[in-house]
Enzyme design. Structure first.
Site, short mmCIF file in Angstrom:
data_model
loop_
_atom_site.label_atom_id
_atom_site.label_comp_id
_atom_site.label_asym_id
_atom_site.label_seq_id
_atom_site.Cartn_x
_atom_site.Cartn_y
_atom_site.Cartn_z
CG HIS A 1 -2.05 -1.04 0.97
ND1 HIS A 1 -2.42 -2.05 1.98
CD2 HIS A 1 -3.17 -1.09 0.22
CE1 HIS A 1 -3.52 -2.53 1.55
NE2 HIS A 1 -3.74 -2.09 0.42
CG ASP B 1 1.89 -12.99 -16.54
OD1 ASP B 1 2.72 -13.34 -15.85
OD2 ASP B 1 0.97 -12.51 -16.45
CB CYS C 1 -2.53 -4.42 -22.29
SG CYS C 1 -2.44 -5.97 -21.91
#
Ligand code: PEP
Ligand code: MG
Length: 592
Positions: free
Chosen positions: A202, A466, A513
């Site tokens: 975070h 990936d 992307c």
């Protein structure tokens, strides 16, 4: 093991970590001392226990109020989702197990509340930290964050040493908690670097949202830097230079000049299409993680959203169908008539979501992730499919499935999508009957069988992050093998080209992307290989657009052909670099 020994240049020290928020800044160091050391132990008597407990209750009330205030401020400046983490903090404050343990230990150990609180929360945080689950292990940071705040309130101080910063500086800390990061004053804090932290924490997300350059995971920077040391932080490449050498300062000054020259052009670029000098136009979209990011995408002149990583909506809890619908609608409404590609949740891999009870896996990236996780839980998956469909009434939403490895998964996902459509139709709910469905091509088997998948979809989007990882067998988050992570490897070039060609044969548009689409050096190569759309991180959009607008299509084609003939990743990269150096030298300066 010291994996990457720091390199030196004269008195200069170069330290490497993980860049989590881009930008170049320089300034003096403000070293934040760990506050835990300040906890003192005092013996108390049984008669003191109620008073200590009362002090604790008061600290709880004050802490709760401070977190609410912070939550309110963050909601106003960064949107509801960014502030959701504070809900988790508030819940932790109410945690009965911690409270009961504190009461018990006060009575048995007869030590002051500061010490007891520190002991209990430390034990709790350590237990969390030792869990293999990345999400739960990250929550240890939140427990320590809350404990520190409570300790400060017990000491009668409402803010940390960070509040004492009076002149612009760069913060060096062992760790910065998410609430400390959220409370940073941008006018005073030029950037920060910490020993701990990961890109998905975070703290990293907050730094990006606040636009404060930051590097985390620096192991021991808090021990190597002294207060006042001159620092130079490169948040993009994860570098911190301590006492930077004169030539380093000069080089970064050039980078900064290139940056501001480009930034000036950005205002003009924002409303221009991503079109080559000879008129070849391709849509340039942005990737987003949360609905509020759509504002950043628009501000950077993106043509739409090419990838909405919806798993980030599941970070703190599982949103309901209505909540998800609202999140997708927010994006759709804001973008219309431009489109958003909503990727169904890609949970798993490095995105462990503890509250979803993912089992521990030896090889999570090759395990129960994304579409595999969803197809195994059809009812859970259909909640998301219905929510996406319900948000499609403006007809500017497309659906995309991640991590497809064979056509059966596409057929099964489409079958569930049909069920979701029927369920909505049965309820009389409106949606786009002709919603486009596409897949991510990010596993070599999908690229090689693109012809089998194509009849079942309307578009392909190549996920190079990936695709590189799985094709080259290089873990995308393991720095020990990062030198082998080569997007210009001949195998990657061939798989991209094959996917685009098959897509075109079947009349499908094919986009990219992954991060490759946001790397200005590699964009001409992708254009030359024939890609129809690019989608990259939102702040990267103007740079990519700038490169495209400096390019002639013939130059890109030549680069693409040469890459297909080349047998070396280095050679392809050198050609890309040479071309960008020729057509947009300041961009080369900036990214090198
Ligand atoms: C990719 O793999 O290239 C991609 C865009 O998806 P993610 O980074 O979310 O895995
Ligand atoms: Mg991926």
């Amino acid at each position: 093991m010291d994996i990457a020994p720091p390199s030196t240049n004269g008195d200069e020290l170069e330290l490497k970590g993980v860049g989590v928020s881009p930008g170049i800044v320089s300034g003096p160091a403000f070293v934040l001392a760990p506050e835990e050391d300040a906890v003192v132990v005092r013996d108390i008597t049984a008669a003191d226990v109620p008073r200590e407990l009362q002090r604790y209750e008061q600290a709880l009330v004050a802490t709760r109020q401070q977190i609410r205030d912070l939550q309110h401020r963050m909601t106003e400046s960064m949107g509801k989702e960014s502030a959701e983490i504070f809900e988790a903090h508030l819940l932790m404050l109410e945690d009965r197990a911690i409270y009961d343990e504190i009461v018990r230990m006060l009575g048995t150990d007869l030590k002051n509340i500061e010490f007891v609180l520190h002991e209990v929360t430390d034990r709790y945080a350590t237990a969390l930290r030792n869990l293999q689950d990345e999400y739960l292990s990250e929550r240890a940071v939140d427990v320590r964050d809350i404990a520190r705040r409570l300790l400060r309130n017990l000491a009668g101080r409402s803010s940390s040493a960070l509040a004492e910063i009076s002149t612009p500086c760069i913060i060096i800390a062992h760790d910065l908690s998410p609430t400390e990061t959220a409370g940073l004053n941008k006018a005073k804090v030029l950037g920060f670097a910490t020993d701990l932290g990961s890109p998905t924490s975070h703290t990293a997300i907050m730094a990006r949202a606040l636009g404060i350059p930051a590097v985390v995971g620096m192991h021991d920077i808090s021990l190597r830097v002294a207060a006042g040391d001159p620092l130079l932080v490169d948040g993009q490449h994860g570098l911190v230079f301590v006492r930077p050498a004169a030539e380093r300062i000069e080089r970064y000054a050039r980078k900064r000049r290139a940056q501001s020259a480009i930034r000036e052009r950005f205002n003009v670029l924002r409303d221009q299409p991503a079109m080559t000098l000879d008129g070849y136009h391709l849509p340039l979209a942005a990737n987003i993680e949360l609905p509020a990011d759509v504002e950043v995408a628009i501000a950077n002149g993106a043509d739409g959203v090419g990838l909405f990583r919806t798993e980030f909506l599941f970070l703190n809890n599982v949103p309901t169908e209505d909540e998800q619908t609202e999140a997708y609608l927010q994006v759709a409404r804001r973008l219309a008539p431009a489109t958003a590609i909503i990727r169904t949740m890609d949970i798993g891999g490095d995105k462990f979501i503890g509250h979803l009870k993912m089992p521990q896996q030896v090889n999570p990236f090759m395990g129960w992730r994304a579409i595999r996780f969803c197809l195994a839980q059809p009812e859970f998956f259909k909640v998301q499919l219905r929510a996406i469909l319900r948000a499609s009434t403006l007809k500017n939403i497309k659906i995309m499935y991640p991590m497809i490895s064979n056509v059966k998964e596409v057929i099964e996902a489409n079958r569930l999508l049909d069920e979701a459509k029927n369920e909505l139709a049965g309820r009389g709910v409106e949606f786009d009957q002709d919603i486009e469905v596409g897949v991510m091509i990010e596993i070599p088997s999908a690229a090689l069988t693109a012809d089998l998948i194509a009849p079942h979809v309307r578009f392909f989007s190549i996920g190079t992050n990936d695709l590189v990882q799985y094709t080259l067998a290089v873990d995308r988050v393991n720095e020990l093998v990062s030198n082998l992570y080569e997007p210009t490897h001949p195998a990657i070039i061939k798989l991209i080209k094959h996917t685009i060609d098959v897509g075109h044969e079947f009349g499908l548009w094919t986009g990219v992307c992954g991060e490759m689409a946001g790397n200005p050096l590699l964009v001409p190569l992708l254009v030359g290989l024939g890609v129809d759309e690019l989608s990259c991180n939102a702040p990267g959009v103007p740079l990519v657009k700038d490169v495209i607008r400096s390019l002639r299509f013939a130059q890109a084609e030549e680069l693409g052909l040469a890459a297909l003939r080349s047998g070396s990743a280095e050679e392809v990269l050198a050609n890309c670099r040479a071309l960008v150096g020729k057509i947009a030298p300041e961009i080369l300066e900036l990214v090198e």
